[in-house]
Design a protein around this motif. Structure first.
Motif, PDB file in Angstrom:
ATOM      1  N   TYR A 165       0.832  -1.194   0.000  1.00 29.19           N
ATOM      2  CA  TYR A 165       0.000   0.000   0.000  1.00 29.19           C
ATOM      3  C   TYR A 165       0.870   1.248   0.000  1.00 29.19           C
ATOM      4  CZ  TYR A 165      -3.179  -3.579   1.664  1.00 29.19           C
ATOM      5  OH  TYR A 165      -3.893  -4.740   1.787  1.00 29.19           O
TER       6      TYR A 165
ATOM      7  N   TYR B 167       0.382   5.414   0.512  1.00 30.07           N
ATOM      8  CA  TYR B 167      -0.484   6.530   0.884  1.00 30.07           C
ATOM      9  C   TYR B 167       0.155   7.834   0.430  1.00 30.07           C
ATOM     10  CZ  TYR B 167      -3.192   3.625   4.120  1.00 30.07           C
ATOM     11  OH  TYR B 167      -4.009   2.667   4.677  1.00 30.07           O
TER      12      TYR B 167
ATOM     13  N   ASP C 160      -3.481   0.470  -3.651  1.00 30.09           N
ATOM     14  CA  ASP C 160      -3.309  -0.934  -3.246  1.00 30.09           C
ATOM     15  C   ASP C 160      -2.773  -1.681  -4.458  1.00 30.09           C
ATOM     16  OD1 ASP C 160      -3.492  -3.611  -2.571  1.00 30.09           O
ATOM     17  OD2 ASP C 160      -5.576  -3.508  -1.915  1.00 30.09           O
TER      18      ASP C 160
ATOM     19  N   LEU D 295      -4.863   6.512  -1.358  1.00 33.56           N
ATOM     20  CA  LEU D 295      -4.239   5.215  -1.109  1.00 33.56           C
ATOM     21  C   LEU D 295      -4.217   4.432  -2.409  1.00 33.56           C
ATOM     22  CD1 LEU D 295      -3.600   2.591   0.646  1.00 33.56           C
ATOM     23  CD2 LEU D 295      -6.066   2.421   0.945  1.00 33.56           C
TER      24      LEU D 295
END
Length: 153
Positions: A106, A108, A127, A125
């Motif tokens: 991940y 951010y 993923d 974010l």
């Protein structure tokens, strides 16, 4: 290809706290799913950097390093007919140097300028869908969408 998601608190803070035209944006990396954090950083009221478990940046090198995090120095913003676009103008290359880098999944984006009413508010974010592991000498390239990091209409 990574999946993009907005942190809930971002929409609330965008008009009054976060200034995408002038604030310093940065990236933070983790291998912990948002729902597995002590306080889910994507949930209302939890969207700050201290609510994510960052990887150790040991052996980390990149072409934008500031405080062992990627700093988005080449951010551009445009507004056309009421549509705002936040973009980044270059790829970011991360290299493991001197050993492996901790696995991350991940990424951010956060505002590294804001200190009040919250410190380091999270914006978005990504993923990757699975962990990214770099051994010594390996590299990974982050490439943002050709139409911008995000578009707000």
């Amino acid at each position: 290809m990574a999946t993009f998601a907005k942190v809930n608190d971002y929409a609330l803070r965008l008009p009054t706290v976060i200034n995408l035209d002038s604030d310093q944006l940065a990236l933070a990396f983790t291998n912990t799913a948002p729902a597995s954090e002590t306080s889910n950083p994507t949930s209302d009221g939890n969207g700050v950097l201290t609510n994510i478990t960052q990887i150790a940046y040991t052996n980390w090198t990149d072409d934008l390093t500031v405080d062992r995090q990627l700093t988005l120095a080449n951010v551009s913003t445009t507004q056309t007919s009421g549509t705002f676009t936040l973009d980044y103008t270059a790829d970011i290359v991360i290299t493991a140097s001197g050993g492996a880098i901790a696995t991350w999944r991940y990424i951010y984006m956060f505002d590294d300028t804001v200190a009040s009413p919250v410190v380091d508010p999270l914006c978005n974010l990504w993923d990757h869908g699975s962990g990214i592991a770099l051994s010594n000498g390996d590299s990974a390239t982050l490439q943002f969408n050709a139409s911008g990091i995000e578009t707000l209409a």
